[in-house]
Design a protein around this motif. Structure first.
Motif, PDB file in Angstrom:
ATOM      1  N   PHE A 117     -30.764   7.311  -3.078  1.00 45.68           N
ATOM      2  CA  PHE A 117     -30.514   8.714  -3.665  1.00 45.68           C
ATOM      3  C   PHE A 117     -29.803   9.803  -2.640  1.00 45.68           C
ATOM      4  O   PHE A 117     -29.464  10.628  -3.087  1.00 45.68           O
ATOM      5  N   THR A 118     -30.248   9.506  -1.224  1.00 42.40           N
ATOM      6  CA  THR A 118     -29.845  10.523  -0.124  1.00 42.40           C
ATOM      7  C   THR A 118     -28.573   9.966   0.249  1.00 42.40           C
ATOM      8  O   THR A 118     -28.049  10.763   1.194  1.00 42.40           O
ATOM      9  N   GLY A 119     -27.986   8.965  -0.327  1.00 42.00           N
ATOM     10  CA  GLY A 119     -26.562   8.669   0.424  1.00 42.00           C
ATOM     11  C   GLY A 119     -26.573   7.259   0.890  1.00 42.00           C
ATOM     12  O   GLY A 119     -27.867   6.792   1.570  1.00 42.00           O
ATOM     13  N   SER A 173     -33.948   2.499   1.108  1.00 35.12           N
ATOM     14  CA  SER A 173     -33.634   2.993   0.178  1.00 35.12           C
ATOM     15  C   SER A 173     -34.831   3.874  -0.210  1.00 35.12           C
ATOM     16  O   SER A 173     -35.698   3.384  -0.596  1.00 35.12           O
ATOM     17  N   ASN A 174     -34.756   5.330  -0.054  1.00 40.08           N
ATOM     18  CA  ASN A 174     -35.594   6.230  -0.379  1.00 40.08           C
ATOM     19  C   ASN A 174     -36.101   5.939  -1.946  1.00 40.08           C
ATOM     20  O   ASN A 174     -37.020   6.310  -2.400  1.00 40.08           O
ATOM     21  N   GLY A 372     -38.559   2.028  18.485  1.00 39.98           N
ATOM     22  CA  GLY A 372     -39.876   1.745  17.520  1.00 39.98           C
ATOM     23  C   GLY A 372     -39.753   2.562  16.418  1.00 39.98           C
ATOM     24  O   GLY A 372     -40.648   2.515  15.461  1.00 39.98           O
ATOM     25  N   THR A 373     -38.760   3.251  16.164  1.00 38.45           N
ATOM     26  CA  THR A 373     -38.693   4.287  15.303  1.00 38.45           C
ATOM     27  C   THR A 373     -38.035   3.496  13.939  1.00 38.45           C
ATOM     28  O   THR A 373     -38.934   3.401  13.057  1.00 38.45           O
ATOM     29  N   ASP A 374     -36.915   3.521  13.927  1.00 37.86           N
ATOM     30  CA  ASP A 374     -36.228   2.850  12.677  1.00 37.86           C
ATOM     31  C   ASP A 374     -34.770   2.664  12.904  1.00 37.86           C
ATOM     32  O   ASP A 374     -33.988   2.681  11.958  1.00 37.86           O
ATOM     33  N   THR A 375     -34.337   2.286  13.922  1.00 38.55           N
ATOM     34  CA  THR A 375     -32.895   1.777  14.146  1.00 38.55           C
ATOM     35  C   THR A 375     -32.456   0.892  13.449  1.00 38.55           C
ATOM     36  O   THR A 375     -31.425   0.406  13.776  1.00 38.55           O
ATOM     37  N   ALA A 376     -33.333   0.012  13.100  1.00 38.88           N
ATOM     38  CA  ALA A 376     -32.857  -1.266  12.249  1.00 38.88           C
ATOM     39  C   ALA A 376     -32.330  -0.957  10.825  1.00 38.88           C
ATOM     40  O   ALA A 376     -31.901  -1.986  10.038  1.00 38.88           O
ATOM     41  N   GLY A 377     -31.811   0.414  10.453  1.00 35.13           N
ATOM     42  CA  GLY A 377     -31.280   0.452   9.237  1.00 35.13           C
ATOM     43  C   GLY A 377     -32.389   0.920   8.282  1.00 35.13           C
ATOM     44  O   GLY A 377     -32.173   0.910   7.280  1.00 35.13           O
ATOM     45  N   THR A 378     -33.342   0.846   8.862  1.00 33.39           N
ATOM     46  CA  THR A 378     -34.740   1.009   8.155  1.00 33.39           C
ATOM     47  C   THR A 378     -34.687   2.538   7.310  1.00 33.39           C
ATOM     48  O   THR A 378     -35.009   2.622   6.190  1.00 33.39           O
ATOM     49  N   ASP A 379     -34.230   3.412   7.842  1.00 30.82           N
ATOM     50  CA  ASP A 379     -34.221   4.694   7.425  1.00 30.82           C
ATOM     51  C   ASP A 379     -32.879   5.317   7.700  1.00 30.82           C
ATOM     52  O   ASP A 379     -32.257   6.097   8.498  1.00 30.82           O
ATOM     53  N   THR A 380     -31.717   4.868   6.710  1.00 27.26           N
ATOM     54  CA  THR A 380     -30.583   5.391   6.934  1.00 27.26           C
ATOM     55  C   THR A 380     -30.203   6.353   5.857  1.00 27.26           C
ATOM     56  O   THR A 380     -29.239   6.234   5.322  1.00 27.26           O
ATOM     57  N   ASP A 381     -30.958   7.371   5.514  1.00 27.72           N
ATOM     58  CA  ASP A 381     -30.738   8.334   4.573  1.00 27.72           C
ATOM     59  C   ASP A 381     -30.317   9.604   5.213  1.00 27.72           C
ATOM     60  O   ASP A 381     -29.869  10.347   4.409  1.00 27.72           O
TER      61      ASP A 381
END
Length: 405
Positions: A117-119, A173-174, A372-381
């Motif tokens: 929902f955040t895009g 996805s959030n 170690g943050t989330d560059t795997a697309g884990t958080d792409t919002d």
């Protein structure tokens, strides 16, 4: 100057956070627990134009680290027999018309295919917007005190095409975690904050951790968060420490401290919160992204592993790492100037990579996420530009998914 709670001096750790500040971050506090004891340090400033350092026990909006707390609540309800991991979510939330193939496990592991929902960022580089998250510039600034209902966020997401058939792929996805919130509330008859307090916060004594829902204030003490945007050709920087986090909901709305984050992640990985079989399922990563059930599982590069979920939300970011047995942890709170272009992302991720290598050894993790943050697309919002969460929420690169990173 570092605060050494056990008497030892750790100049190598202080240097890593000072390098973060030199890269453009406003302020950092970091806490490390290992075989040498506890070390706490801070660098940079609490607010722009000031000289005071960030408070070492200051409150911070933790962004997508909220997902680990939420997943823990869901898994504890699985242990209590109120939820089944592989049961259809639609059985409990029929009002949304969810695909009946979507299970609880798919929500926690981001394999449901539900639109974020955040895009959404697509492989061809296109971006399909959702609500006005931090990728929206002045529109987000002007609307940052608006109240969103969780159901509103879910219905917006479900009005968009799914990314893929449930269980056939992985995409951060959030929306998954807002659905998890509604699921908890439906099966228990109580609010998520109530269940979070009952199952996690009170048993661990996490008195400085809270779910603010629509509350705009941050408890004292805290370092300030900022956001930069264009207005009529002029660059404006505003203090966004106060905001209504209902726009991200359980995608990343919680507030905590480095001390509480340490207590939580060490207790979780140390087996104090979940029975061994459920903890093992939580830490069983998806092959595409290294994402388990609310945690990332990452190779430290020297044969070791860390359990992590970082997060960021509009000028605040949190780091949370632990060895699988909880014996060594790293937690940090970051304040910085966020923007729609996530301009701090590269520098932030480089700095986090250095910190993780210093504390856990092995340098760069594995390619899934160098920091170690989330560059795997884990958080792409788009929430987090700190590199923690690549969902677009956070311009530090913490959450590059567009909402809380």
């Amino acid at each position: 100057m570092s605060l050494t709670l056990t008497g030892q001096d750790r100049p190598e750790l202080q240097k890593t956070i000072e390098e973060m500040v030199a890269s453009g971050i406003t302020g950092v506090t970091m806490r490390v627990h290992d075989e040498r004891g506890e070390w706490v340090g801070s660098a940079g400033v609490r607010e722009l134009g000031g000289t005071a350092k960030p408070p070492v026990d200051g409150h911070v909006r933790i962004g997508s680290s909220t997902k680990t707390f939420t997943a823990t609540v869901v898994l504890k309800l699985v242990d209590e027999g109120l939820i089944e991991l592989d049961a259809p979510v639609a059985d409990h939330l029929p009002e949304f018309g969810l695909d009946p193939k979507i299970t609880v496990r798919m929500l926690l592991q981001h394999t449901s295919g539900v639109f974020n929902f955040t895009g959404e960022y697509y492989e061809d580089g296109t971006f399909v917007p959702g609500i006005a998250a931090t990728t929206a510039g002045q529109e987000w600034v002007d609307g940052r005190f608006r109240t969103y209902r969780p159901e509103e966020l879910v219905r917006l997401a479900l009005s968009k095409p799914a990314r893929f058939s449930p269980g056939t792929d992985w995409n951060y996805s959030n929306t998954n975690y807002v659905l998890a919130r509604l699921l908890v509330e439906k099966v228990t008859g109580r609010s998520l904050p109530e269940e979070m307090r009952r199952l996690v916060l009170e048993p661990l004594g996490l008195s400085d951790t809270l779910l603010p829902e629509t509350g705009t204030e941050l408890p004292e003490p805290y370092a300030h968060a900022y956001y930069r945007y264009e207005d009529g050709g002029r660059e404006e920087t505003v203090d966004v420490t106060r905001q209504n986090p209902s726009w991200i909901s359980t995608g990343g709305d919680m507030i905590s401290t480095t001390r509480d984050l340490h207590t939580f992640i060490s207790a979780l990985t140390g087996g104090e919160l979940l029975p061994a079989p459920l903890l093992a399922e939580m830490c069983d990563p998806h092959p595409k992204a290294g994402y388990g059930l609310g945690v990332m599982v990452q190779d430290t590069g020297d044969g070791g592993t860390v359990i992590t979920h970082n997060g960021g939300i509009a000028g605040h970011a949190a780091l949370m790492y632990s060895t699988p047995d909880g014996s060594r942890t790293l937690t940090a709170a970051v304040n910085y100037v966020d923007d729609a272009g996530l301009s701090m992302a590269a520098a932030f991720q480089t700095a986090v990579l250095r910190i993780v290598g210093e504390v856990f050894g092995g340098g760069q993790a594995d390619g899934t996420d160098a920091a170690g943050t989330d560059t795997a697309g884990t958080d792409t919002d788009g929430t987090d530009a700190a590199g923690t969460d690549t969902d677009g929420t956070d311009a530090a690169g913490t959450d590059t998914a567009g909402s809380t990173r």
